[in-house]
Design a protein around this motif. Structure first.
Motif, PDB file in Angstrom:
ATOM      1  N   UNK A  61       0.820  -1.213   0.000  1.00 53.40           N
ATOM      2  CA  UNK A  61       0.000   0.000   0.000  1.00 53.40           C
ATOM      3  C   UNK A  61       0.848   1.254   0.000  1.00 53.40           C
ATOM      4  N   UNK A  62       1.924   1.247   0.780  1.00 57.47           N
ATOM      5  CA  UNK A  62       2.824   2.391   0.799  1.00 57.47           C
ATOM      6  C   UNK A  62       3.509   2.597  -0.528  1.00 57.47           C
ATOM      7  N   UNK A  63       3.859   1.474  -1.180  1.00 58.78           N
ATOM      8  CA  UNK A  63       4.491   1.572  -2.497  1.00 58.78           C
ATOM      9  C   UNK A  63       3.547   2.154  -3.532  1.00 58.78           C
ATOM     10  N   UNK A  64       2.279   1.744  -3.481  1.00 59.01           N
ATOM     11  CA  UNK A  64       1.294   2.289  -4.410  1.00 59.01           C
ATOM     12  C   UNK A  64       1.124   3.787  -4.209  1.00 59.01           C
ATOM     13  N   UNK A  65       1.054   4.179  -2.935  1.00 52.03           N
ATOM     14  CA  UNK A  65       0.867   5.594  -2.629  1.00 52.03           C
ATOM     15  C   UNK A  65       2.023   6.420  -3.164  1.00 52.03           C
ATOM     16  N   UNK A  66       3.253   5.970  -2.923  1.00 55.37           N
ATOM     17  CA  UNK A  66       4.424   6.708  -3.406  1.00 55.37           C
ATOM     18  C   UNK A  66       4.448   6.763  -4.930  1.00 55.37           C
ATOM     19  N   UNK A  67       4.110   5.649  -5.559  1.00 51.03           N
ATOM     20  CA  UNK A  67       4.111   5.620  -7.021  1.00 51.03           C
ATOM     21  C   UNK A  67       3.058   6.559  -7.600  1.00 51.03           C
ATOM     22  N   UNK A  68       1.863   6.522  -7.040  1.00 46.64           N
ATOM     23  CA  UNK A  68       0.784   7.381  -7.543  1.00 46.64           C
ATOM     24  C   UNK A  68       1.093   8.855  -7.317  1.00 46.64           C
ATOM     25  N   UNK A  69       1.694   9.178  -6.176  1.00 48.55           N
ATOM     26  CA  UNK A  69       2.054  10.575  -5.905  1.00 48.55           C
ATOM     27  C   UNK A  69       3.156  11.048  -6.851  1.00 48.55           C
ATOM     28  N   UNK A  70       4.094  10.163  -7.139  1.00 48.55           N
ATOM     29  CA  UNK A  70       5.178  10.531  -8.065  1.00 48.55           C
ATOM     30  C   UNK A  70       4.622  10.779  -9.470  1.00 48.55           C
ATOM     31  N   UNK A  71       3.695   9.935  -9.901  1.00 52.75           N
ATOM     32  CA  UNK A  71       3.081  10.118 -11.220  1.00 52.75           C
ATOM     33  C   UNK A  71       2.309  11.425 -11.268  1.00 52.75           C
ATOM     34  N   UNK A  72       1.548  11.714 -10.203  1.00 50.32           N
ATOM     35  CA  UNK A  72       0.775  12.954 -10.147  1.00 50.32           C
ATOM     36  C   UNK A  72       1.699  14.169 -10.174  1.00 50.32           C
ATOM     37  N   UNK A  73       2.795  14.096  -9.436  1.00 49.40           N
ATOM     38  CA  UNK A  73       3.747  15.210  -9.412  1.00 49.40           C
ATOM     39  C   UNK A  73       4.330  15.465 -10.802  1.00 49.40           C
ATOM     40  N   UNK A  74       4.650  14.392 -11.503  1.00 52.17           N
ATOM     41  CA  UNK A  74       5.192  14.543 -12.857  1.00 52.17           C
ATOM     42  C   UNK A  74       4.156  15.149 -13.797  1.00 52.17           C
ATOM     43  N   UNK A  75       2.913  14.754 -13.645  1.00 58.46           N
ATOM     44  CA  UNK A  75       1.853  15.291 -14.496  1.00 58.46           C
ATOM     45  C   UNK A  75       1.607  16.769 -14.217  1.00 58.46           C
ATOM     46  N   UNK A  76       1.701  17.164 -12.959  1.00 56.10           N
ATOM     47  CA  UNK A  76       1.474  18.566 -12.601  1.00 56.10           C
ATOM     48  C   UNK A  76       2.576  19.483 -13.147  1.00 56.10           C
TER      49      UNK A  76
END
Length: 297
Positions: free
Chosen positions: A14-29
């Motif tokens: 779950x922690x890995x998913x959260x970090x991955x999703x946040x990293x993807x969102x940051x790149x998109x922003x």
């Protein structure tokens, strides 16, 4: 594998998913997707500036022509009318929206979108973008209003007989000295403008939300919590912040797509396609599969 080991593994995943999703969102922003604007788009910028000037004028007029009479109007309301407004005003509290939307947003951040079909994943990413826009917009607009409140320290109507309408206690956190702007009105305006962007093309939905938001704003004067100028200022803060935030996201293509004419369109193509082809039930099933980290079926 013991039950403890299973829980630890699930927490790690779950922690890995959260970090991955946040990293993807940051790149998109950080992306910049701004189309070349058509000549007709520039008058829209002048309209925004004109809206700010209009807000200043209305706040000033309210301050000098309506504020002094507002406490008396509030006190003259019938018990039934006052009770109705007391009920309505409760929905101007941002917690009604921030708590459920925030929880839902966290749920989406812990999902593994690589485990489901691309169409469903794209649809849920669009949902997550709009949920994030709504949550952070409501929260940030409220913070801006609170900072202004605490800085100015205007007395509330409950102190009208003693303080009048021009008493200020700068850098005050006391309830009786945080009248300007109205936080409930900020929430109501941010709610309405957010939904106007998200549900663009659905006038009935937007209209109903607009009426409810307007009643929330008026209720603050009716219950004697704010002066009219406080409410107008709160509406301006909530609406203006929402517009600027939505356009900021539109520059990156997150939640909204900026059009050549300068307008914004909510990014809901994948959502509408998924609903039309698969239906809401399939959307929910795909979400559950993404949260479990296993392919559906």
């Amino acid at each position: 594998m013991t039950e403890t080991d299973q829980k630890a593994r699930a927490a790690s995943e779950g922690g890995g998913r959260l970090r991955r999703n946040l990293a993807i969102l940051n790149a998109r922003l950080k992306r910049r997707r701004i189309p070349a604007l058509l000549p007709d788009a520039y008058p829209r910028t002048r309209l925004v500036l004109a809206g700010g000037l209009l807000a200043v004028i209305v706040i000033t007029l309210s301050l000098f022509s309506l504020d002094s009479g507002a406490p008396g109007w509030s006190e003259a309301l019938s018990p039934l009318t006052e009770g109705v407004f007391q009920f309505i005003t409760q929905f101007g509290k941002s917690g009604w929206y921030l708590v459920p939307v925030g929880i839902f947003g966290l749920v989406l951040l812990f999902a593994d979108w690589t485990r489901i079909g691309r169409s469903a994943a794209a649809a849920w990413v669009e949902v997550a973008d709009l949920v994030g826009f709504f949550f952070f917009n409501m929260a940030a607009a409220g913070i801006v209003t609170n900072l202004i409140k605490w800085t100015l320290g205007r007395s509330r109507p409950l102190r009208f007989k003693k303080d009048g309408i021009f008493t200020f206690e700068p850098i005050s956190f006391a309830h009786e000295h945080v009248s300007f702007p109205s936080g409930h009105a900020t929430t109501a305006a941010a709610l309405f403008v957010s939904c106007a962007y998200i549900f663009r093309g659905q006038p009935v939905v937007v209209g109903v939300i607009g009426v409810c938001a307007g009643l929330m704003a008026v209720s603050r004067v009716a219950v004697g919590a704010h002066f009219p100028s406080d409410v107008v200022a709160g509406v301006f803060v909530g609406a203006a912040f929402t517009v600027f935030y939505a356009y900021a996201l539109g520059r990156s293509g997150v939640a909204f797509q900026r059009q050549p004419d300068g307008s914004l369109m909510p990014k809901t193509v994948a959502i509408r396609t998924m609903f039309r082809r698969e239906g809401a039930a399939t959307m929910v099933e795909e979400l559950w599969a993404a949260l479990r980290g296993a392919r559906r079926g």
